[in-house]
Design an enzyme around this catalytic site. Structure first.
Site: not given
Ligand code: PAF
Length: 281
Positions: A31, A36-37, A149-150, A185-187
């Site tokens: 979620g 990116g998602h 990215k991951d 990124s979500s961050r």
């Protein structure tokens, strides 16, 4: 969009697609969806007749209970975004569906999971492999899409799929970047304006690395150059520069002669950011 909470329901939706001769691309998420998602969804959409997404905040990949408690969650917003991308079905299970009472089975890539980032977060990649294996077995896709990215996560999943003979393709999708080069990124939303501006130094250091590899260099000189670029940004606190063989993540040294992966992490204020690049000489 079909929204399914049980294994039976999502299996029956996917079985319907398969009966109609349609191929299925899967995007697994926790979620808090961002561009990116959505890029992964679009890529799955371009390659397949049907796209299935999952949203499941996986407790077994969080070391700290506090981290899990603070993980952002807004299902209504995520569902709207998925509908906007034309996703066909969403699997949105409760924890007890994925980890039924009495559950005791784990999946672990014993080498890949326990080096680099896995050393700093023990058990993290075991949790990822365990949940992703379950999601694959539940959704039975033809292919699944993961961000590059991951990078270590992607290698763990590729290895698991190969070793356990999962009948699906794993597609790595290049990192989506902001116009100035910062990896999405979500961050990023937690960065102050000044830290947000400073964070582009990660991408800059990777571009410098690319330039050096193209001209011929050693792993040691490359590491020094990357560290120097990041340290030239006073707002960045460098955490790690790992230069390893691509895919196997084994240590490398001396002249760069094969494909390498550079994995970076640095803090900007209290926000830890990562970035990576695969570079072939
Ligand atoms: O990358 C993620 O969001 C998660 O690690 C994943 C692959 C969905 C497993 O929980």
């Amino acid at each position: 969009m079909e929204i399914c909470a049980s294994v039976e329901d999502i299996r029956s939706v996917v079985a319907g697609y398969k009966r109609a001769g349609e191929s299925v691309g899967l995007v697994t998420t926790m979620g808090a969806l961002h561009e990116g998602h959505l890029t992964l969804m679009r890529r799955a959409r371009a390659d397949h007749d049907r796209v299935v997404a999952t949203i499941f905040v996986n407790p077994t990949q969080f070391g700290e209970v506090a981290d899990l408690a603070h993980y952002p969650s807004d299902d209504a917003r995520d569902i709207d975004l998925l509908k906007g991308e034309g996703v066909d079905a969403l699997f949105l299970p409760e924890v007890a569906v994925i980890y039924p009472p009495g559950d005791e089975t784990i999946v672990e890539t014993t080498e890949l999971a326990n080096k680099l980032h896995g050393k700093v977060r023990p058990g993290h990649f075991r949790g990822v492999a365990t949940v992703v294996a379950r999601l694959f077995n539940i959704c039975l896709p033809d292919a699944a899409y993961f961000g590059e990215k991951d990078y270590q996560q992607l290698q763990v999943i590729r290895r698991m799929v190969r070793d356990l003979h999962f009948p699906l393709a794993i597609v790595g999708v290049p990192t989506v970047r902001e116009p100035d080069g910062l990896a999405m990124s979500s961050r990023n939303v937690r960065l102050t304006e000044a830290d947000r501006a400073a964070a582009v130094v990660l991408n800059r250091s990777l571009s410098e690395a690319e330039r050096l590899v193209a001209g011929g260099t050693t792993v040691e000189a490359l590491g020094d150059a990357i560290r120097a670029v990041i340290r030239s940004e006073p707002r960045a606190t460098l955490r790690a520069v790992d230069i390893v063989a691509a895919e196997t993540l084994t240590p490398v040294s001396g002249p760069v002669t094969g494909k390498i992966a550079i994995m970076l992490s640095a803090e900007f204020g209290s926000v830890l950011l990562i970035d990576q690049r695969e570079i072939a000489p």
